[in-house]
Scaffold this motif. Structure first.
Motif, PDB file in Angstrom:
ATOM      1  N   THR A 193       0.851  -1.204   0.177  1.00 38.48           N
ATOM      2  CA  THR A 193      -0.162  -0.101   0.068  1.00 38.48           C
ATOM      3  C   THR A 193       0.731   1.475  -0.051  1.00 38.48           C
ATOM      4  O   THR A 193       0.549   2.263  -0.896  1.00 38.48           O
ATOM      5  N   PHE A 194       1.853   1.149   0.679  1.00 34.30           N
ATOM      6  CA  PHE A 194       2.999   2.537   0.936  1.00 34.30           C
ATOM      7  C   PHE A 194       3.497   2.935  -0.660  1.00 34.30           C
ATOM      8  O   PHE A 194       3.408   3.840  -0.774  1.00 34.30           O
ATOM      9  N   ALA A 195       3.734   1.674  -1.265  1.00 32.26           N
ATOM     10  CA  ALA A 195       4.261   1.999  -2.487  1.00 32.26           C
ATOM     11  C   ALA A 195       3.397   2.441  -3.589  1.00 32.26           C
ATOM     12  O   ALA A 195       3.523   3.127  -4.695  1.00 32.26           O
ATOM     13  N   GLN A 196       1.874   2.520  -3.314  1.00 34.43           N
ATOM     14  CA  GLN A 196       1.017   2.706  -4.096  1.00 34.43           C
ATOM     15  C   GLN A 196       0.415   4.226  -3.836  1.00 34.43           C
ATOM     16  O   GLN A 196      -0.332   4.799  -4.648  1.00 34.43           O
ATOM     17  N   LEU A 197       1.027   5.009  -2.841  1.00 38.92           N
ATOM     18  CA  LEU A 197       0.365   6.287  -2.255  1.00 38.92           C
ATOM     19  C   LEU A 197       1.121   7.242  -3.130  1.00 38.92           C
ATOM     20  O   LEU A 197       2.238   7.162  -3.532  1.00 38.92           O
ATOM     21  N   GLU A 247       1.270  10.271  -2.009  1.00 40.00           N
ATOM     22  CA  GLU A 247       2.052  11.177  -1.257  1.00 40.00           C
ATOM     23  C   GLU A 247       3.370  10.404  -0.454  1.00 40.00           C
ATOM     24  O   GLU A 247       3.338   9.018  -0.484  1.00 40.00           O
ATOM     25  N   ASP A 248       4.265  11.063   0.073  1.00 43.54           N
ATOM     26  CA  ASP A 248       5.279  10.348   0.620  1.00 43.54           C
ATOM     27  C   ASP A 248       4.751   9.423   1.882  1.00 43.54           C
ATOM     28  O   ASP A 248       4.245  10.000   2.782  1.00 43.54           O
ATOM     29  N   PRO A 249       5.046   8.307   1.908  1.00 44.12           N
ATOM     30  CA  PRO A 249       4.353   7.412   3.307  1.00 44.12           C
ATOM     31  C   PRO A 249       5.185   7.343   4.291  1.00 44.12           C
ATOM     32  O   PRO A 249       4.791   6.653   5.162  1.00 44.12           O
ATOM     33  N   SER A 250       6.276   8.005   4.412  1.00 43.48           N
ATOM     34  CA  SER A 250       7.339   7.827   5.408  1.00 43.48           C
ATOM     35  C   SER A 250       6.574   8.533   6.698  1.00 43.48           C
ATOM     36  O   SER A 250       7.117   8.133   7.897  1.00 43.48           O
ATOM     37  N   GLY A 251       5.724   9.510   6.835  1.00 43.82           N
ATOM     38  CA  GLY A 251       5.094   9.863   7.968  1.00 43.82           C
ATOM     39  C   GLY A 251       4.141   8.826   8.539  1.00 43.82           C
ATOM     40  O   GLY A 251       4.340   8.626   9.760  1.00 43.82           O
ATOM     41  N   LEU A 252       3.452   8.446   7.720  1.00 43.86           N
ATOM     42  CA  LEU A 252       2.510   7.249   8.220  1.00 43.86           C
ATOM     43  C   LEU A 252       3.379   6.155   8.780  1.00 43.86           C
ATOM     44  O   LEU A 252       3.216   5.353   9.566  1.00 43.86           O
ATOM     45  N   ALA A 253       4.540   5.575   8.003  1.00 46.71           N
ATOM     46  CA  ALA A 253       5.215   4.513   8.161  1.00 46.71           C
ATOM     47  C   ALA A 253       6.126   4.605   9.257  1.00 46.71           C
ATOM     48  O   ALA A 253       6.239   3.766  10.179  1.00 46.71           O
ATOM     49  N   ALA A 254       6.954   5.838   9.809  1.00 44.89           N
ATOM     50  CA  ALA A 254       7.763   5.896  10.613  1.00 44.89           C
ATOM     51  C   ALA A 254       8.002   7.389  11.196  1.00 44.89           C
ATOM     52  O   ALA A 254       8.074   7.291  12.575  1.00 44.89           O
ATOM     53  N   THR A 255       7.812   8.460  10.667  1.00 44.43           N
ATOM     54  CA  THR A 255       8.396   9.526  11.290  1.00 44.43           C
ATOM     55  C   THR A 255       7.375  10.144  12.103  1.00 44.43           C
ATOM     56  O   THR A 255       7.653  10.826  13.334  1.00 44.43           O
ATOM     57  N   ARG A 256       6.063   9.932  12.128  1.00 41.99           N
ATOM     58  CA  ARG A 256       4.943  10.390  13.042  1.00 41.99           C
ATOM     59  C   ARG A 256       5.113   9.535  14.550  1.00 41.99           C
ATOM     60  O   ARG A 256       4.799  10.148  15.516  1.00 41.99           O
ATOM     61  N   PHE A 257       5.458   8.275  14.205  1.00 41.45           N
ATOM     62  CA  PHE A 257       5.530   7.594  15.288  1.00 41.45           C
ATOM     63  C   PHE A 257       7.061   8.120  16.357  1.00 41.45           C
ATOM     64  O   PHE A 257       6.754   8.162  17.507  1.00 41.45           O
TER      65      PHE A 257
END
Length: 345
Positions: free
Chosen positions: A319-323, A325-335
């Motif tokens: 799913t991240f590859a299909q977005l 927008e940059d998925p890094s927030g959802l995947a890591a940086t907001r954590f």
């Protein structure tokens, strides 16, 4: 297991076994409708899965060394993954039936092989926790063991759960645990669970004291609050987050709402998998597996379309590859913005 804990747990085994399919077996995710067929992949039940009994809490010298070694390794996504960026898991559950040090070792192995840097740990949801003193002691003993594990590996961030949010005396236990320095905060507190009969008053004296404590220490509250069951919770949660800007809040399965009114210290725990209908709340979302490593008790198995953390990460990366927008927030940086970094011993 120490003798007093074995004596406390034994009378409750029948209750836990009966609850395994019902209340205890439920995950944070909503149940499927209609029910899906049983998975075709067979996962052997190993020695770690002794349902109805408390798992081992002691960490051997060999396990300590293994945890340290695995923790020091650099996690990396498989080279053929559709998206290979860093991921953090904001939603891992462990059950008291698991051998906790073995669970930690298995989890770190899956994290390293899947490209997961950090993970947020909490006990399974436990209906009836405060009705049986032996049950509460057993979950607390498990929770204490995770402070020892986090001291060996700060990539694993445990939360404090084994307290009654409606009992003013509970604040002493919460403060005692947080004072150790090996917890990221409190959770996963059920202000209103999505489908389990667990509900706690968000404005109780105990919870107000906990908000103040987390605000002072810039620590996290992970919680569920279903507005479908209690529509007043939306305004209550937003107000609490605004009143405590130093605290961090992670709302699992939050409702869609206007992002302009969302406090910056409030994130939304989000599941992303092959059956997801897009990514909700992308601006505030934090990905989590709501799962456990393979071979251990996992209340999400049969509810979510994967069996373990590895499977959850594989589906999320698609799913991240299909977005767009940059998925890094959802995947890591907001954590990283919400979940405290534990010290290194």
């Amino acid at each position: 297991m120490v003798p007093w804990l074995r004596m406390a747990v034994r009378p409750l085994r029948r209750m836990w076994a009966a609850a395994a399919v019902g209340l205890f077996g439920a995950s944070c995710a909503a149940p499927p409708a209609p029910p899906t067929p049983a998975p075709t992949v067979v996962h052997e039940e190993g020695p770690e899965q002794r349902r109805g009994a408390s798992g081992l809490l002691r960490i051997t010298a060999e396990q300590q060394a293994q945890i340290r070694d695995l923790c020091a390794q650099t996690p990396a996504a498989p080279q053929d993954a559709p998206w290979t960026g860093l991921i953090n898991d904001s939603h891992v559950h462990t059950a008291m039936e698991n051998d906790q040090s073995a669970f930690a070792i298995a989890l770190l192995k899956e994290m390293n092989a899947s490209g997961v840097q950090r993970a947020l740990l909490q006990p399974d949801h436990a209906p009836g926790l405060f009705e049986h003193a032996g049950f509460l002691r057993a979950v607390r003993a498990m929770e204490v063991s995770w402070a020892d594990i986090a001291a060996l590996c700060p990539r694993l961030v445990p939360l404090v759960y084994a307290f009654d949010p409606d009992d003013p005396a509970s604040i002493d236990y919460v403060r005692e645990r947080l004072d150790t320095g090996w917890y990221g905060g409190v959770g996963e507190v059920e202000l209103q669970h999505v489908h389990l009969p667990i509900k706690h008053a968000p404005r109780s004296a105990t919870m107000e004291a906990i908000y103040d404590l987390l605000d002072e220490r810039q620590m996290l509250l992970h919680f569920q609050a279903s507005p479908r069951l209690d529509p007043t919770l939306v305004d209550t949660v937003l107000t609490i987050a605004r009143e405590h800007p130093g605290a961090r809040f992670l709302w699992f399965s939050c409702p869609p709402m206007d992002q302009t009114g969302w406090p910056p210290n409030l994130g939304c725990g989000t599941l992303v998998h092959q059956e997801s209908r897009g990514v909700r709340d992308g601006v505030r979302g934090l990905w989590g597996s709501d799962s456990a490593p393979d071979g251990f008790k996992n209340s999400s198995r049969g509810v979510l379309p994967y069996h373990d953390v590895t499977g959850a990460v594989q589906q999320a990366r698609v799913t991240f590859a299909q977005l767009e927008e940059d998925p890094s927030g959802l995947a890591a940086t907001r954590f990283d913005a919400l979940v405290p970094t534990l010290p290194t011993r």
